[in-house]
Scaffold this motif. Structure first.
Motif, PDB file in Angstrom:
ATOM      1  N   UNK A   1      -5.992   8.087   0.710  1.00 43.57           N
ATOM      2  CA  UNK A   1      -5.254   7.794  -0.519  1.00 43.57           C
ATOM      3  C   UNK A   1      -3.863   8.412  -0.565  1.00 43.57           C
ATOM      4  N   UNK A   2      -3.662   9.504   0.173  1.00 37.69           N
ATOM      5  CA  UNK A   2      -2.380  10.187   0.040  1.00 37.69           C
ATOM      6  C   UNK A   2      -1.576  10.188   1.328  1.00 37.69           C
TER       7      UNK A   2
ATOM      8  N   UNK B   1       0.833  -1.203   0.000  1.00 43.78           N
ATOM      9  CA  UNK B   1       0.000   0.000   0.000  1.00 43.78           C
ATOM     10  C   UNK B   1       0.868   1.254   0.000  1.00 43.78           C
ATOM     11  N   UNK B   2       1.973   1.201   0.748  1.00 40.91           N
ATOM     12  CA  UNK B   2       2.897   2.340   0.800  1.00 40.91           C
ATOM     13  C   UNK B   2       3.449   2.641  -0.584  1.00 40.91           C
TER      14      UNK B   2
ATOM     15  N   UNK C   1     -15.810  -3.651   4.126  1.00 40.94           N
ATOM     16  CA  UNK C   1     -15.309  -2.513   4.896  1.00 40.94           C
ATOM     17  C   UNK C   1     -15.037  -1.330   3.972  1.00 40.94           C
ATOM     18  N   UNK C   2     -14.484  -1.627   2.806  1.00 44.56           N
ATOM     19  CA  UNK C   2     -14.208  -0.569   1.820  1.00 44.56           C
ATOM     20  C   UNK C   2     -15.476   0.220   1.503  1.00 44.56           C
TER      21      UNK C   2
ATOM     22  N   UNK D   1      -4.813  -4.054  -1.855  1.00 38.06           N
ATOM     23  CA  UNK D   1      -4.250  -2.780  -1.444  1.00 38.06           C
ATOM     24  C   UNK D   1      -5.333  -1.685  -1.421  1.00 38.06           C
ATOM     25  N   UNK D   2      -6.355  -1.837  -2.251  1.00 36.93           N
ATOM     26  CA  UNK D   2      -7.350  -0.763  -2.328  1.00 36.93           C
ATOM     27  C   UNK D   2      -8.101  -0.517  -1.024  1.00 36.93           C
ATOM     28  N   UNK D   3      -8.667  -1.561  -0.407  1.00 40.87           N
ATOM     29  CA  UNK D   3      -9.299  -1.284   0.894  1.00 40.87           C
ATOM     30  C   UNK D   3      -8.312  -0.669   1.876  1.00 40.87           C
TER      31      UNK D   3
END
Lengths: 282, 297
Positions: free
Chosen positions: B235-236, B24-25, B276-277, B226-228
């Motif tokens: 996002x940032x 995700x990072x 959850x997303x 990675x999206x959830x």
């Protein structure tokens, strides 16, 4: 703040054109077009001799900021382009060069509205100012900036929370970190109280005198700018319409009328308009 | 209640969650620097893992060398991908760029299948598999190693963005590209570098997962997981990405526990993060750590 604002601090006044050595920066008859259609500068020329403060004055929309961006190359980031003429810095043509390369050549622009990085600390902003440098003097220069602006040292939080005046000081400090030969300053007085404007201009003169940095200053506050500068240009619709030493301009009746306010007597708005129509600097 | 299973699954959740955090990072890194939503993030893991596997099995390189070459290759791969494919897309509408990254994702998945086959391949044994007892729970040493690597990567990231010259330049570019350029930062270099770093870091995660589970196209699923994580964290936000990853990892395994013990619906752990997303997008669309702009006039 130990800033001397006495009249003796004014740099030596001499006309730019009369100088024997070639000017540090010379802009020759440039034309700037935005988005391929909008013509903003139409044949603008000016010279900035090394070690001087030169003021570029004019009404809103005259093209002052565009001139600075044409020099610093930032025009490219706004879809603008120098379509004619040339910009020569230290004997080298720089128009069309990428902005990051121009910074490396020694021109640093302090953009309008400060544009400090809000989500970083003061120190990080200063370190970024020295991005193009690799020498060991960076730490020393941070101390130097703190000497000019002792307030910045006390501020450890994010730069976005600084007051407008402090942000302007940070923006100037950040420019000093790059050790440029020429600083392009776009409206340092914007949004500041009269007292702060005085302080900021005091510092601009001090920097010019102490470090020998050449400064091209764009201002709405014509009075302050002409007090600091040795030479001035006045722009109107994308051209220089008048230029002269700072004291010549300060003494000029038309300049007084349009930019310094006042004049011999107060005129009504209608009279002013007709006067303007009669006399367009041309 | 089966506390031992719960404990095992939670530890599993932390280990996997840390890996999600790492991926995700690297996803956030690209998004922050160049505003590109990279749907091909999972393929970075896949390509990294297959490259390493190929070097180890076909060329019989020792693990250190194979891993080293993989990192070098992925750096060049990330750079090249940005310069050749993404750079011409600068200034194009965001949806076009997204389509390009989706296209890349499909292309690389197919390419990997074509080159290495569709079957999962075990990694050659690299470390002695052992177990350690922590609080009465048995944990495989590879899990400990995996967690350790994740933590090290995160620490390096933190240092990089806080103190290094290039890290500061990347943050400046994320803040405003024009400002960055006025400071003498080459935005092109920053873009290319962000893709290179992202590819390398993701491939490390890919190799770690491959060492534990073997190499297969399932690796690219990390890119979707990675999206959830990223949306949960904001996002940032790099910190948000790490925490989002951990939360998703834990959640997944907790859902698995509930499913195994009580619900018996099957496959709950795969869907739970996406429920959850949806909930997050409804109540907190900027995520836990998404930036609120500082504005002071």
């Amino acid at each position: 703040m130990s800033v001397t604002t006495d009249a003796g601090a004014r740099p030596s006044e001499r006309p730019a054109q009369g100088a024997a050595k070639p000017p540090l920066l010379s802009v020759n008859n440039i034309e700037v077009v935005y988005n391929d259609v909008i013509l903003v500068l139409r044949g603008l020329s000016l010279q900035v001799p090394e070690g001087e403060i030169v003021a570029l004055l004019g009404a809103n929309g005259a093209g002052k900021s565009t001139t600075l961006k044409a020099i610093s190359g930032l025009l490219k980031t706004e879809d603008g382009e120098v379509t004619r003429g040339e910009v020569v810095f230290a004997g080298e043509r720089i128009d069309g060069t990428d902005p990051d390369r121009i910074v490396r050549k020694g021109i640093f622009q302090v953009m309008e509205g400060r544009r400090i990085i809000a989500d970083m600390t003061c120190l990080e902003n200063l370190r970024l100012g020295a991005f193009t440098r690799r020498d060991a003097g960076v730490k020393q220069d941070i101390e130097m900036v703190y000497e000019y602006f002792p307030r910045l040292k006390e501020r450890t939080g994010l730069a976005g929370y600084l007051s407008g005046g402090e942000q302007q000081m940070l923006a100037i400090g950040r420019a000093l970190m790059a050790r440029p030969r020429l600083i392009l300053m776009d409206e340092p007085s914007m949004g500041l109280s009269p007292l702060l404007v005085k302080e900021v201009f005091g510092i601009i003169r001090q920097i010019n005198r102490d470090l020998g940095v050449t400064i091209l200053l764009v201002e709405q506050n014509a009075r302050m700018a002409l007090q600091a500068a040795s030479y001035g240009y006045i722009m109107e619709s994308g051209k220089v319409v008048l230029d002269g030493t700072a004291s010549e301009l300060e003494g000029n009746e038309d300049v007084k009328e349009f930019y310094l306010g006042g004049g011999d007597e107060r005129r009504s708005f209608r009279n002013l308009k007709s006067f303007k129509r009669r006399k367009r600097w041309l | 209640m089966n506390t031992e299973l719960l404990g095992q699954l939670l530890i599993n959740g932390i280990v996997v969650g840390a890996l999600y955090g790492v991926v995700a990072m690297s996803f956030v890194l690209i998004y922050k620097a160049s505003q590109v939503v990279n749907f091909a993030q999972g393929e970075f893991l896949l390509i990294g893992a297959w490259t390493c596997w190929w070097l180890l099995t076909k060329w019989q390189l020792p693990f250190i060398w194979g891993f080293g070459f993989t990192l070098v290759f992925m750096t060049l791969f990330g750079l090249l991908l940005q310069v050749v494919v993404l750079r011409p897309m600068i200034g194009e509408p965001i949806i076009s760029v997204i389509m390009v990254t989706i296209g890349l994702s499909i292309f690389f998945q197919a390419l990997m299948k074509w080159m290495f086959g569709v079957f999962a391949q075990p990694f050659p044994p690299i470390f002695e598999t052992g177990q350690v007892d922590v609080l009465g729970l048995r944990i495989q040493t590879v899990y400990v190693m995996s967690l350790g690597i994740s933590v090290v990567i995160m620490a390096v990231f933190a240092w990089f963005f806080k103190f290094s010259r290039m890290g500061l330049a990347m943050r400046a570019t994320a803040f405003n590209q024009q400002v960055a350029q006025s400071l003498g930062i080459s935005v092109r270099t920053v873009f290319a570098l962000s893709w290179a770093i992202s590819a390398v870091v993701s491939s490390v995660a890919g190799v770690v997962v491959a060492v534990v589970n073997g190499v297969s196209s399932a690796l690219s699923f990390y890119g979707i997981k990675v999206f959830p994580a990223v949306i949960l964290g904001g996002l940032d936000s790099v910190v948000g990405a790490v925490l989002g990853g951990l939360i998703v990892g834990l959640l997944e395994n907790f859902a698995h526990f509930l499913d195994a013990e009580y619900l018996n619906w099957g496959n709950m752990y795969q869907v739970a993060p996406f429920y959850v997303l949806i909930v997050i997008l409804m109540i907190k669309p900027y995520g836990l750590f998404g930036t609120k702009d500082i504005e002071r006039v």
